[in-house]
Design a protein around this motif. Structure first.
Motif, PDB file in Angstrom:
ATOM      1  N   GLN A 315     -62.009  24.079  -4.562  1.00  0.00           N
ATOM      2  CA  GLN A 315     -61.701  22.659  -4.718  1.00  0.00           C
ATOM      3  C   GLN A 315     -60.586  22.207  -3.785  1.00  0.00           C
ATOM      4  N   ASP A 316     -59.974  23.136  -3.087  1.00  0.00           N
ATOM      5  CA  ASP A 316     -58.844  22.824  -2.215  1.00  0.00           C
ATOM      6  C   ASP A 316     -59.309  22.704  -0.764  1.00  0.00           C
ATOM      7  N   PRO A 317     -59.469  21.482  -0.244  1.00  0.00           N
ATOM      8  CA  PRO A 317     -59.915  21.338   1.144  1.00  0.00           C
ATOM      9  C   PRO A 317     -58.963  22.000   2.144  1.00  0.00           C
ATOM     10  N   ALA A 318     -57.679  22.055   1.797  1.00  0.00           N
ATOM     11  CA  ALA A 318     -56.709  22.654   2.706  1.00  0.00           C
ATOM     12  C   ALA A 318     -56.974  24.138   2.913  1.00  0.00           C
ATOM     13  N   ALA A 319     -57.537  24.804   1.906  1.00  0.00           N
ATOM     14  CA  ALA A 319     -57.836  26.229   2.052  1.00  0.00           C
ATOM     15  C   ALA A 319     -58.883  26.452   3.135  1.00  0.00           C
ATOM     16  N   THR A 320     -59.917  25.623   3.131  1.00  0.00           N
ATOM     17  CA  THR A 320     -60.952  25.728   4.166  1.00  0.00           C
ATOM     18  C   THR A 320     -60.391  25.360   5.536  1.00  0.00           C
ATOM     19  N   GLU A 321     -59.604  24.300   5.591  1.00  0.00           N
ATOM     20  CA  GLU A 321     -59.037  23.868   6.872  1.00  0.00           C
ATOM     21  C   GLU A 321     -58.105  24.936   7.446  1.00  0.00           C
ATOM     22  N   THR A 322     -57.300  25.524   6.601  1.00  0.00           N
ATOM     23  CA  THR A 322     -56.375  26.555   7.065  1.00  0.00           C
ATOM     24  C   THR A 322     -57.115  27.779   7.565  1.00  0.00           C
ATOM     25  N   GLU A 323     -58.190  28.154   6.869  1.00  0.00           N
ATOM     26  CA  GLU A 323     -58.955  29.325   7.304  1.00  0.00           C
ATOM     27  C   GLU A 323     -59.699  29.047   8.599  1.00  0.00           C
ATOM     28  N   LEU A 324     -60.213  27.841   8.761  1.00  0.00           N
ATOM     29  CA  LEU A 324     -60.847  27.484  10.031  1.00  0.00           C
ATOM     30  C   LEU A 324     -59.828  27.513  11.165  1.00  0.00           C
ATOM     31  N   ASP A 325     -58.618  27.038  10.906  1.00  0.00           N
ATOM     32  CA  ASP A 325     -57.571  27.097  11.926  1.00  0.00           C
ATOM     33  C   ASP A 325     -57.258  28.545  12.308  1.00  0.00           C
ATOM     34  N   ARG A 326     -57.146  29.394  11.293  1.00  0.00           N
ATOM     35  CA  ARG A 326     -56.857  30.808  11.575  1.00  0.00           C
ATOM     36  C   ARG A 326     -57.954  31.432  12.426  1.00  0.00           C
ATOM     37  N   LEU A 327     -59.204  31.180  12.039  1.00  0.00           N
ATOM     38  CA  LEU A 327     -60.344  31.751  12.742  1.00  0.00           C
ATOM     39  C   LEU A 327     -60.396  31.289  14.197  1.00  0.00           C
ATOM     40  N   THR A 328     -60.257  29.994  14.424  1.00  0.00           N
ATOM     41  CA  THR A 328     -60.387  29.481  15.789  1.00  0.00           C
ATOM     42  C   THR A 328     -59.189  29.879  16.651  1.00  0.00           C
ATOM     43  N   THR A 329     -58.008  29.967  16.054  1.00  0.00           N
ATOM     44  CA  THR A 329     -56.841  30.445  16.802  1.00  0.00           C
ATOM     45  C   THR A 329     -57.056  31.889  17.242  1.00  0.00           C
ATOM     46  N   ALA A 330     -57.619  32.703  16.362  1.00  0.00           N
ATOM     47  CA  ALA A 330     -57.894  34.098  16.708  1.00  0.00           C
ATOM     48  C   ALA A 330     -58.940  34.200  17.816  1.00  0.00           C
ATOM     49  N   LEU A 331     -59.973  33.370  17.747  1.00  0.00           N
ATOM     50  CA  LEU A 331     -60.995  33.376  18.796  1.00  0.00           C
ATOM     51  C   LEU A 331     -60.400  33.028  20.156  1.00  0.00           C
ATOM     52  N   VAL A 332     -59.630  31.961  20.208  1.00  0.00           N
ATOM     53  CA  VAL A 332     -59.039  31.527  21.474  1.00  0.00           C
ATOM     54  C   VAL A 332     -58.109  32.600  22.023  1.00  0.00           C
ATOM     55  N   ALA A 333     -57.316  33.200  21.156  1.00  0.00           N
ATOM     56  CA  ALA A 333     -56.403  34.255  21.606  1.00  0.00           C
ATOM     57  C   ALA A 333     -57.167  35.430  22.202  1.00  0.00           C
TER      58      ALA A 333
END
Length: 340
Positions: A315-333
């Motif tokens: 129910q927490d949209p921030a949890a999904t947003e934070t995980e997407l940020d983590r994932l995409t930051t890792a990909l770019v790195a």
């Protein structure tokens, strides 16, 4: 800007193929249409090397700065087809020479090392959208109510998945604690003969492949919802950072998940160490399970606690947003590291 060309027969099965992830990468990453524009040629399965290895080698000969990267989202593919699923830098022998390539997968990178929500659930918003009403409903039940539910369900166990028996689907890498589970779970399903058992999927039931349904995930949840005491959540592969939707589906439909996870497996921190049954043993060996087994009061209490945590999580949209940020930051790195 990192210029990437998704390439090969499996280009639609890698992180950049999914709209929520692709949108997050729009700033640092540009998807291009031709090899001449690309800095990275992105493949997604070892089969792409077998199909296009010579062509890729010729492209590298023409542009030595180009990088070939195998970005795999699926340990099942890595463990069943790749000769070496664990080395970051590898070479593929073609008739014209050795093609150098880098491997980014669950073992060689931190891309898939989820903090709260596993990768697969981020690839399409429908998965979490399906979960929200189910976990909201489930979170309102007490341990005593779950015990009553498990006592009265119409089915003792539910198994949905493809029947597999080929040796290829049974790889074993004891040193890395990586095990193929496809043959294990098919054998487990076959041996579960006591009580009232639902078996569905290719090789178990008639009908088209489930992937061809308009919404296979919604169909699965509807088929199982509040009908089973136990539901199999076994993955294709046991790998410490790999979770798909399967264990979450079992919780969502109000069943106790059957799962396989060693001590270092991410399920212990993402879902919790209790509320599900663990059949881990190296090597995994299927034995007869009696799904008429009663759920104990302590198990029901742990189960209710997991339901409450998952309801809060989804129910927490921030949890999904934070995980997407983590994932995409890792990909770019990882992409930048390979280009440096």
């Amino acid at each position: 800007m990192i210029r990437i060309l998704p390439f090969g027969a499996f280009h639609n099965r890698q992180p950049l193929a999914y709209a929520p992830i692709r949108a997050r990468l729009a700033g640092p990453v540009e998807l291009v249409d031709t090899p001449s524009e690309a800095q990275i040629l992105l493949i997604s399965h070892h089969k792409d090397l077998e199909l296009y290895g010579t062509r890729l080698l010729r492209l590298l000969a023409a542009r030595p700065a180009l990088r070939v990267v195998l970005l795999s989202e699926e340990p099942f593919w890595d463990s069943c087809w790749a000769p070496d699923p664990f080395s970051r830098y590898q070479g593929f022998a073609t008739p014209e020479g050795v093609l150098p390539y880098a491997v980014l997968n669950h073992h060689t990178s931190a891309i898939y090392r989820a903090q709260r929500i596993p990768y697969f659930l981020l690839t399409d918003p429908r998965y979490i959208a399906h979960y929200r009403p189910l976990f909201d409903r489930n979170a309102g039940r007490s341990a005593a109510e779950w015990l009553a539910h498990f006592r009265d369900v119409p089915l003792d166990a539910g198994f949905i998945g493809e029947k597999r028996s080929h040796d290829r689907h049974n790889p074993a890498f004891p040193a890395q604690d990586v095990w193929g589970l496809s043959v294990f779970r098919s054998r487990f399903t076959h041996l579960c003969t006591a009580g009232r058992v639902l078996r569905a999927g290719k090789g178990w039931s008639d009908g088209p492949p489930r992937q061809e349904l308009p919404d296979w995930h919604a169909d699965k949840l509807a088929l199982l919802d509040l009908r089973c005491r136990y539901v199999a959540g076994f993955e294709n592969t046991h790998q410490a950072d790999y979770l798909s939707e399967k264990i979450y589906d079992a919780f969502a439909v109000g069943a106790v998940p059957l799962y396989v996870a060693g001590k270092t497996h991410a399920v212990h921190r993402l879902v919790g160490p209790a509320g599900w049954l663990n059949f881990y043993a190296p090597p995994p060996k299927a034995t007869a399970f009696d799904p008429r087994r009663r759920v104990t009061a302590p198990e029901a209490a742990a189960y209710a606690a997991v339901q409450a945590r998952l309801a809060t999580l989804f129910q927490d949209p921030a949890a999904t947003e934070t995980e997407l940020d983590r994932l995409t930051t890792a990909l770019v790195a990882e992409f930048r590291r390979l280009l440096s």
